[in-house]
Design a protein around this motif. Structure first.
Motif, short mmCIF file in Angstrom:
data_model
loop_
_atom_site.label_atom_id
_atom_site.label_comp_id
_atom_site.label_asym_id
_atom_site.label_seq_id
_atom_site.Cartn_x
_atom_site.Cartn_y
_atom_site.Cartn_z
N SER A 188 0.62 -1.19 0.06
CA SER A 188 0.18 -0.04 -0.20
C SER A 188 0.85 1.47 -0.01
O SER A 188 0.28 2.31 0.21
N ILE A 189 2.09 1.00 0.04
CA ILE A 189 2.95 2.37 0.14
C ILE A 189 3.88 2.31 -1.23
O ILE A 189 4.58 1.05 -1.39
N PRO A 190 4.28 3.15 -1.77
CA PRO A 190 5.04 3.22 -2.92
C PRO A 190 6.42 2.92 -2.69
O PRO A 190 6.82 3.46 -1.83
N LEU A 191 7.14 2.33 -3.59
CA LEU A 191 8.59 2.05 -3.53
C LEU A 191 9.31 3.21 -3.16
O LEU A 191 10.17 3.52 -2.35
N GLU A 192 9.30 4.62 -3.80
CA GLU A 192 9.84 5.78 -3.63
C GLU A 192 9.72 6.34 -2.26
O GLU A 192 10.69 6.93 -1.70
N THR A 193 8.39 5.95 -1.66
CA THR A 193 8.25 6.39 -0.30
C THR A 193 9.10 5.68 0.56
O THR A 193 9.98 6.13 1.63
N ILE A 194 9.13 4.34 0.40
CA ILE A 194 9.91 3.54 1.32
C ILE A 194 11.44 3.85 1.08
O ILE A 194 12.18 3.70 2.09
N CYS A 195 11.89 4.07 -0.08
CA CYS A 195 13.41 4.45 -0.42
C CYS A 195 13.49 5.68 0.33
O CYS A 195 14.68 5.96 1.10
N PHE A 196 12.82 6.74 0.41
CA PHE A 196 12.89 7.96 0.81
C PHE A 196 12.91 7.77 2.50
O PHE A 196 14.15 8.40 3.14
N LEU A 201 16.59 0.38 11.21
CA LEU A 201 15.27 0.54 10.19
C LEU A 201 15.70 0.63 8.97
O LEU A 201 14.99 -0.37 8.11
N ALA A 202 16.62 1.33 8.44
CA ALA A 202 16.95 1.19 6.98
C ALA A 202 17.45 0.03 6.74
O ALA A 202 17.03 -0.58 5.52
N ASP A 203 18.22 -0.90 7.37
CA ASP A 203 18.67 -2.07 7.05
C ASP A 203 17.63 -3.15 7.04
O ASP A 203 17.49 -4.12 5.93
N TYR A 204 16.59 -2.81 7.80
CA TYR A 204 15.45 -3.95 7.73
C TYR A 204 14.53 -3.64 6.66
O TYR A 204 14.24 -4.54 6.11
N LEU A 205 14.58 -2.38 6.23
CA LEU A 205 13.52 -2.20 5.00
C LEU A 205 14.34 -2.68 3.89
O LEU A 205 13.45 -3.12 2.95
N GLU A 206 15.40 -2.29 3.84
CA GLU A 206 16.09 -2.78 2.42
C GLU A 206 16.10 -4.38 2.47
O GLU A 206 15.96 -4.76 1.31
N GLU A 207 16.27 -5.12 3.48
CA GLU A 207 16.15 -6.54 3.58
C GLU A 207 14.69 -7.10 3.10
O GLU A 207 14.60 -7.81 2.34
N ALA A 208 13.87 -6.16 3.65
CA ALA A 208 12.38 -6.52 3.26
C ALA A 208 12.22 -6.30 1.73
O ALA A 208 11.46 -7.12 1.03
N LEU A 209 12.70 -5.19 1.40
CA LEU A 209 12.44 -4.93 -0.13
C LEU A 209 13.09 -6.08 -1.08
O LEU A 209 12.46 -6.56 -2.03
N ALA A 210 14.26 -6.50 -0.60
CA ALA A 210 14.92 -7.53 -1.43
C ALA A 210 14.22 -8.85 -1.39
O ALA A 210 14.17 -9.44 -2.48
N GLN A 211 13.63 -8.95 -0.15
CA GLN A 211 12.57 -10.29 -0.35
C GLN A 211 11.49 -10.12 -1.37
O GLN A 211 10.94 -11.09 -1.76
N PHE A 212 11.05 -9.01 -1.56
CA PHE A 212 9.91 -8.66 -2.31
C PHE A 212 10.61 -8.62 -3.87
O PHE A 212 9.75 -8.21 -4.83
N GLY A 213 11.78 -8.60 -4.00
CA GLY A 213 12.48 -8.45 -5.28
C GLY A 213 12.48 -7.04 -5.64
O GLY A 213 12.72 -6.89 -6.93
N LEU A 214 12.41 -6.14 -4.71
CA LEU A 214 12.72 -4.59 -4.92
C LEU A 214 13.96 -4.06 -4.60
O LEU A 214 14.60 -4.45 -3.82
N SER A 215 14.36 -2.89 -5.02
CA SER A 215 15.53 -2.46 -4.65
C SER A 215 15.23 -0.90 -4.93
O SER A 215 14.68 -0.26 -5.67
N CYS A 216 16.13 0.12 -3.86
CA CYS A 216 15.91 1.29 -4.25
C CYS A 216 17.02 1.91 -5.44
O CYS A 216 16.80 3.00 -5.63
N ALA A 217 17.77 1.07 -5.84
CA ALA A 217 18.67 1.43 -6.87
C ALA A 217 17.84 1.73 -8.11
O ALA A 217 18.13 2.47 -8.89
N THR A 218 16.85 1.10 -8.26
CA THR A 218 15.79 1.25 -9.53
C THR A 218 15.09 2.50 -9.51
O THR A 218 14.82 3.16 -10.46
N VAL A 219 14.93 3.05 -8.20
CA VAL A 219 14.17 4.30 -7.79
C VAL A 219 15.40 5.43 -8.38
O VAL A 219 14.74 6.44 -8.82
N GLN A 220 16.41 5.39 -7.93
CA GLN A 220 17.52 6.20 -7.98
C GLN A 220 18.10 6.49 -9.67
O GLN A 220 18.50 7.34 -9.95
N GLU A 221 17.51 5.58 -10.46
CA GLU A 221 18.01 5.72 -11.94
C GLU A 221 16.99 6.54 -12.67
O GLU A 221 16.26 6.81 -12.32
#
Length: 136
Positions: A8-16, A116-136
């Motif tokens: 329910s939360i956009p990837l961009e917001t999670i990455c922010f 928190l940042a590490d936990y959120l990044e780990e969770a995104l990885a489990q979802f197959g997502l990454s903030c690297a795609t947001v920053q491109e």
């Protein structure tokens, strides 16, 4: 093809939130609670200390509080997932626990989570997502 739960939360917001959490975690204890001088006199050290009026904490709190209830619940559940409280297969139950625990103070709770940042990044990885795609 793997089917991931819908967030329910956009990837961009999670990455922010991740970026701000990294800034917030870099803060040090307050050594001079009332410096009384201007920032250039103290070499801007106060910026690195965790003061009550810390702009990073205020910005994070504002962003999280502006999210709707579902997005806040997802953010907490993501933090728990990344912390290892459950596997991705148990997402629905984990999210249900986060919904039951919801009390409108998600920002305060998440700010108190040191990794928190590490936990959120780990969770995104489990979802197959990454903030690297947001920053491109």
């Amino acid at each position: 093809m793997v089917r991931y739960p819908i967030l329910s939360i956009p990837l961009e917001t999670i990455c922010f939130v991740i970026a701000k959490a990294r800034e917030y975690d870099a803060k040090d204890e307050v050594t001079d609670p009332d410096p009384g001088s201007n920032p250039s006199d103290d070499d801007m050290r106060a910026v690195l200390e965790d003061h009550d009026d810390d702009p990073v904490a205020l910005e994070m709190t504002s962003i999280i509080n502006d999210l709707n209830e579902d997005a806040q619940i997802d953010l907490v559940a993501l933090a728990w997932l990344g912390r290892g409280d459950a596997e991705l297969g148990g997402w629905d139950a984990l999210r249900g626990e986060a919904a039951n625990a919801y009390n409108g103070r998600s920002a305060e709770y998440l700010l108190g989570m040191p990794l928190l940042a590490d936990y959120l990044e780990e969770a995104l990885a489990q979802f197959g997502l990454s903030c690297a795609t947001v920053q491109e």
